[in-house]
Design an enzyme around this catalytic site. Sequence first.
Site, short mmCIF file in Angstrom:
data_model
loop_
_atom_site.label_atom_id
_atom_site.label_comp_id
_atom_site.label_asym_id
_atom_site.label_seq_id
_atom_site.Cartn_x
_atom_site.Cartn_y
_atom_site.Cartn_z
N PRO A 9 -22.66 -29.12 -48.62
CA PRO A 9 -23.72 -29.63 -47.75
C PRO A 9 -23.29 -30.78 -46.85
O PRO A 9 -22.53 -31.66 -47.27
CB PRO A 9 -24.80 -30.09 -48.74
CG PRO A 9 -24.11 -30.25 -50.04
CD PRO A 9 -23.00 -29.24 -50.05
N ASN A 10 -23.81 -30.72 -45.64
CA ASN A 10 -23.64 -31.75 -44.61
C ASN A 10 -22.24 -31.81 -44.01
O ASN A 10 -22.01 -32.55 -43.06
CB ASN A 10 -24.04 -33.14 -45.15
CG ASN A 10 -25.50 -33.16 -45.58
OD1 ASN A 10 -26.36 -32.78 -44.81
ND2 ASN A 10 -25.77 -33.54 -46.81
N ARG A 17 -21.43 -37.00 -38.30
CA ARG A 17 -22.01 -37.63 -39.49
C ARG A 17 -21.17 -38.85 -39.89
O ARG A 17 -19.98 -38.71 -40.20
CB ARG A 17 -21.95 -36.59 -40.62
CG ARG A 17 -22.29 -37.12 -41.97
CD ARG A 17 -21.90 -36.12 -43.06
NE ARG A 17 -22.35 -36.62 -44.33
CZ ARG A 17 -21.92 -36.19 -45.49
NH1 ARG A 17 -21.03 -35.23 -45.57
NH2 ARG A 17 -22.39 -36.71 -46.60
N TYR A 22 -16.26 -40.49 -42.27
CA TYR A 22 -15.70 -39.13 -42.28
C TYR A 22 -14.88 -38.78 -41.05
O TYR A 22 -14.35 -37.67 -40.96
CB TYR A 22 -16.84 -38.11 -42.45
CG TYR A 22 -17.60 -38.28 -43.75
CD1 TYR A 22 -17.00 -38.02 -44.97
CD2 TYR A 22 -18.93 -38.73 -43.75
CE1 TYR A 22 -17.68 -38.18 -46.16
CE2 TYR A 22 -19.63 -38.90 -44.94
CZ TYR A 22 -19.01 -38.63 -46.13
OH TYR A 22 -19.68 -38.80 -47.32
N HIS A 77 -21.39 -34.19 -57.39
CA HIS A 77 -21.89 -35.19 -58.34
C HIS A 77 -23.14 -34.72 -59.09
O HIS A 77 -23.64 -35.44 -59.94
CB HIS A 77 -22.21 -36.49 -57.59
CG HIS A 77 -21.21 -36.83 -56.53
ND1 HIS A 77 -19.90 -37.10 -56.84
CD2 HIS A 77 -21.30 -36.92 -55.17
CE1 HIS A 77 -19.23 -37.35 -55.70
NE2 HIS A 77 -20.07 -37.24 -54.68
N ASP A 84 -19.57 -24.97 -63.42
CA ASP A 84 -19.40 -23.80 -64.30
C ASP A 84 -18.70 -22.66 -63.58
O ASP A 84 -17.86 -21.97 -64.16
CB ASP A 84 -20.77 -23.30 -64.79
CG ASP A 84 -21.31 -24.12 -65.96
OD1 ASP A 84 -20.58 -24.99 -66.48
OD2 ASP A 84 -22.49 -23.89 -66.35
N GLU A 95 -9.92 -29.57 -55.69
CA GLU A 95 -11.09 -30.33 -55.23
C GLU A 95 -10.65 -31.36 -54.19
O GLU A 95 -9.68 -32.09 -54.42
CB GLU A 95 -11.73 -31.03 -56.44
CG GLU A 95 -12.92 -31.90 -56.09
CD GLU A 95 -13.49 -32.62 -57.33
OE1 GLU A 95 -13.07 -32.32 -58.46
OE2 GLU A 95 -14.34 -33.51 -57.13
N HIS A 97 -11.98 -34.42 -51.35
CA HIS A 97 -13.00 -35.26 -50.71
C HIS A 97 -12.33 -36.03 -49.58
O HIS A 97 -11.22 -36.53 -49.75
CB HIS A 97 -13.64 -36.23 -51.70
CG HIS A 97 -14.32 -35.50 -52.81
ND1 HIS A 97 -15.51 -34.84 -52.65
CD2 HIS A 97 -13.92 -35.25 -54.07
CE1 HIS A 97 -15.83 -34.24 -53.77
NE2 HIS A 97 -14.88 -34.47 -54.65
N ILE A 98 -13.02 -36.10 -48.48
CA ILE A 98 -12.48 -36.77 -47.30
C ILE A 98 -12.39 -38.28 -47.55
O ILE A 98 -11.38 -38.91 -47.26
CB ILE A 98 -13.39 -36.47 -46.09
CG1 ILE A 98 -13.38 -34.96 -45.80
CG2 ILE A 98 -12.96 -37.27 -44.86
CD1 ILE A 98 -14.53 -34.48 -44.93
N SER A 99 -13.45 -38.82 -48.09
CA SER A 99 -13.51 -40.27 -48.32
C SER A 99 -12.94 -40.62 -49.70
O SER A 99 -12.76 -39.75 -50.55
CB SER A 99 -14.96 -40.74 -48.22
OG SER A 99 -15.74 -40.13 -49.24
N ARG A 104 -16.58 -45.94 -53.41
CA ARG A 104 -17.94 -45.89 -52.85
C ARG A 104 -18.98 -46.11 -53.96
O ARG A 104 -18.66 -46.64 -55.01
CB ARG A 104 -18.11 -44.57 -52.09
CG ARG A 104 -17.11 -44.45 -50.92
CD ARG A 104 -17.30 -43.19 -50.13
NE ARG A 104 -18.61 -43.16 -49.46
CZ ARG A 104 -19.15 -42.05 -48.93
NH1 ARG A 104 -18.49 -40.91 -48.99
NH2 ARG A 104 -20.32 -42.12 -48.35
N ARG A 108 -21.01 -41.59 -56.83
CA ARG A 108 -19.96 -40.71 -56.29
C ARG A 108 -18.71 -40.72 -57.17
O ARG A 108 -17.72 -40.06 -56.87
CB ARG A 108 -19.57 -41.14 -54.87
CG ARG A 108 -20.68 -40.98 -53.87
CD ARG A 108 -20.21 -41.27 -52.46
NE ARG A 108 -21.32 -41.68 -51.62
CZ ARG A 108 -22.15 -40.84 -51.00
NH1 ARG A 108 -21.98 -39.55 -51.11
NH2 ARG A 108 -23.16 -41.29 -50.27
#
Length: 137
Positions: A9-10, A17, A22, A77, A84, A95, A97-99, A104, A108
């Site tokens: 999402p987003n 954004r 980001y 999160h 699952d 996995e 994550h950009i940030s 943070r 998170r």
Amino acid sequence: MKLIIINGPNLNLLGRREPEVYGAQTFEDYFSSLQFKFRDVQLEYFQSNIEGELISRLQEVGYSYDGIILNAGAYTHTSIGIGDAVKAIETPVVEVHISNVAAREPFRHSSYISAGAKGVIFGFGLKGYDLAIRSFL
Ligand code: DQA
């Protein structure tokens, strides 16, 4: 080598954004540069804002692709279902994550995905996707 990037999402709003967190580049632009850079890799991209669609896509690709690069966004999160699914499928998941999520807000700092992932990359901006692709080569 067949890999898919799955964004949650987003992440369709990248470029607009919170650019201070980001970055200013759209994912479509960045994805084109990845396709150019990794010409020998069959690279796909899927994005959804809907938890169940992300789970369905993981199940669809999770027995035939060589690797999945997953940024589940905020569902990281919260979603036991996505966690699952990552554990259920056979294709390894990295996995991303950009940030730097560890620097943070506390909510998170936990991930339902990490325990089932092959590895986790965060804090390197969009370059994290590049590093994740390289981890499969
Ligand atoms: C994110 C970090 C998440 O906490 C956040 O909800 C996102 C993006 C990242 O790539 O840094 O949507 O996954």
